[in-house]
Design a protein around this motif. Structure first.
Motif, short mmCIF file in Angstrom:
data_model
loop_
_atom_site.label_atom_id
_atom_site.label_comp_id
_atom_site.label_asym_id
_atom_site.label_seq_id
_atom_site.Cartn_x
_atom_site.Cartn_y
_atom_site.Cartn_z
N UNK A 30 0.83 -1.21 0.00
CA UNK A 30 0.00 0.00 0.00
C UNK A 30 0.86 1.26 0.00
N UNK A 31 0.35 2.27 -0.66
CA UNK A 31 1.07 3.53 -0.79
C UNK A 31 1.47 4.11 0.56
N UNK A 32 0.68 3.86 1.57
CA UNK A 32 0.94 4.40 2.90
C UNK A 32 2.31 3.98 3.45
N UNK A 33 2.84 2.86 2.94
CA UNK A 33 4.09 2.30 3.46
C UNK A 33 5.28 2.57 2.54
N UNK A 34 5.03 3.02 1.32
CA UNK A 34 6.11 3.20 0.36
C UNK A 34 6.82 4.53 0.61
N UNK A 132 -2.08 10.47 10.63
CA UNK A 132 -2.62 10.06 9.33
C UNK A 132 -1.78 10.54 8.16
N UNK A 133 -0.93 11.56 8.38
CA UNK A 133 -0.24 12.19 7.26
C UNK A 133 1.21 11.73 7.12
N UNK A 134 1.62 10.68 7.83
CA UNK A 134 3.00 10.22 7.75
C UNK A 134 3.05 8.77 7.29
N UNK A 135 4.17 8.42 6.66
CA UNK A 135 4.37 7.05 6.21
C UNK A 135 4.45 6.11 7.42
N UNK A 136 3.94 4.92 7.24
CA UNK A 136 3.97 3.94 8.33
C UNK A 136 5.10 2.95 8.13
N UNK A 137 5.55 2.39 9.25
CA UNK A 137 6.54 1.32 9.21
C UNK A 137 5.85 -0.02 8.97
N UNK A 138 6.63 -0.97 8.46
CA UNK A 138 6.15 -2.31 8.12
C UNK A 138 6.18 -3.17 9.39
N UNK A 139 5.27 -2.87 10.33
CA UNK A 139 5.35 -3.47 11.66
C UNK A 139 4.00 -3.43 12.35
N UNK A 140 3.72 -4.47 13.13
CA UNK A 140 2.67 -4.47 14.15
C UNK A 140 3.36 -4.64 15.49
N UNK A 221 11.33 -0.82 -0.69
CA UNK A 221 10.42 0.32 -0.70
C UNK A 221 9.99 0.78 0.69
N UNK A 222 10.24 -0.03 1.71
CA UNK A 222 9.68 0.24 3.04
C UNK A 222 10.79 0.22 4.09
N UNK A 223 10.42 0.63 5.29
CA UNK A 223 11.23 0.39 6.48
C UNK A 223 10.44 -0.48 7.45
N UNK A 224 11.09 -1.48 8.00
CA UNK A 224 10.47 -2.20 9.10
C UNK A 224 10.36 -1.29 10.32
#
Length: 371
Positions: A30-34, A132-140, A221-224
């Motif tokens: 998803x774009x939110x993570x790229x 809501x306006x920042x990229x998210x990390x690939x993590x739970x 494309x992401x950061x953990x």
């Protein structure tokens, strides 16, 4: 993108689970993570330092008062702000807490959301950055206050899982023991009695964060975990043994940290500063040591092969802890860098009330004495 209405602390919030995103569509990010191209990890910034150059401290020797091992600790904090500890005595607790974390993240989402992190609180299941306006990390993640025992909010603890509470309790107790020994040695290195840094913390608090990083089809494309510094005084990172994901900043380059089986990585905790390049300054080691120990920036990268877990223990000063430099760290050649009288909670409130990332990073000036 799968969103779930979840209950946490009696309020309703939206959880976006990366684990569920991957389960429903493992190929598309998803774009939110790229990340923007300029913000992605670059091979030209990686320094492949030989594994034997990364500092390793034999904790058992440190606990016995070995002067050579204490000297190695001093060098590690000055030159790396990082080290791995071996022979720490917590070996039996490591697989138990790893299994507890894996057990939680294996639960159906309907069960995990019972422990959801509320919008205005940091404990529970969810994500670190709710903006809501920042990229998210690939993590739970699952964030728990674990020490002292009276600070625990067990509504966020999945105690219906067999052995979960016992595993976290055992690991938290072991990390508290290790914390006090390291603080004691740092006190001696700063020229004060063993218990001074512990006392300066006030009531020493501990937070435990269990992280789940799903496999990623496009890890480039992401950061953990985004490049960052911790607001705490010391962080202990327990990694999976077979995946190298943690990277630390050293001399302007990113150094991958290959896990040593049964070792625990120790990071000097920091308050963040960002000028042209991101730099970190520590609450404990820049305020109390007046700049003797430099701090660390770190991140985690995603991988394609399989998911991984980590468990992080944060050592947290009390809200009222004052960040004054120790008198032993101040002389004519090393005048005070930071103000007297600033408390830990004042500093946290100052940094967390900043609206933008840029404002949030440029915050160490709040502690500095203005010339």
């Amino acid at each position: 993108m799968q969103q779930v209405e979840a209950l946490g602390n009696g309020t309703c919030s939206t959880i976006i689970s990366v684990q569920e995103i991957v389960r429903s569509d493992a190929e598309n990010i998803p774009e939110r993570y790229i990340r923007n191209p300029d913000d992605r990890a670059k091979s030209s910034e990686i320094s492949l330092v030989p594994d034997d150059r990364l500092p390793v401290i034999d904790f058992s020797l440190l606990a016995q008062g070995d002067e050579e091992e204490r000297r190695k600790l001093d060098v590690a904090c000055k030159e790396w702000s990082f080290f791995q500890i071996i022979n720490h005595g917590a070996e039996e607790a490591l697989p138990k807490v790893k299994a507890a974390a894996a057990q939680f993240f294996d639960l159906p989402l309907s069960e995990k959301k019972k422990y959801a992190m509320p919008p205005d609180y940091f404990e529970g299941y969810g994500q670190d950055d709710k903006a809501e306006d920042r990229k998210r990390d690939w993590i739970d993640l699952l964030w728990l206050l674990t020490m002292p025992p009276h600070s625990r909010n067990t509504k966020y603890w999945p105690l219906t899982l067999p052995g979960f509470g016992e595993a976290v309790e055992e690991y938290a107790t072991e990390m508290q023991r290790v914390t006090y020994e390291i603080l004691g040695n740092l006190s001696l290195l700063m020229g004060v009695e063993r218990d001074v840094l512990k006392q300066l913390h006030g009531e020493v608090k501990q937070g435990t964060r269990m992280n789940y990083y799903p496999a990623c089809a496009r890890p480039d494309l992401v950061f953990a975990l985004s490049p960052h510094c911790d607001y705490t005084s010391i962080s202990f990172v327990l990694q999976d043994d077979d995946i190298t994901a943690l990277q630390i900043k050293h001399k302007g380059m990113w150094v991958p940290v290959k896990p040593i089986p049964n070792a625990i990585s120790v990071l000097v905790g920091d308050v963040m500063e960002k000028q042209q390049l991101s730099r970190c300054k520590t609450v404990v080691n820049l305020s109390w040591s007046n700049g003797k120990y430099k701090s660390l920036e770190h991140r985690a990268v995603a991988n394609m092969e399989k998911p991984r877990n980590s468990v992080i223990s944060f050592v947290i000063p009390s809200d009222e802890a004052e960040l004054n430099p120790l008198k032993t760290m101040v002389d004519d050649d090393h005048p005070p860098i930071y103000k007297n009288g600033v408390t830990y909670i004042e500093y946290l409130l100052y940094t967390q009330n900043k609206e933008t990332d840029e404002d949030k990073y440029v915050n160490i000036d709040y502690l500095k004495i203005q010339n």
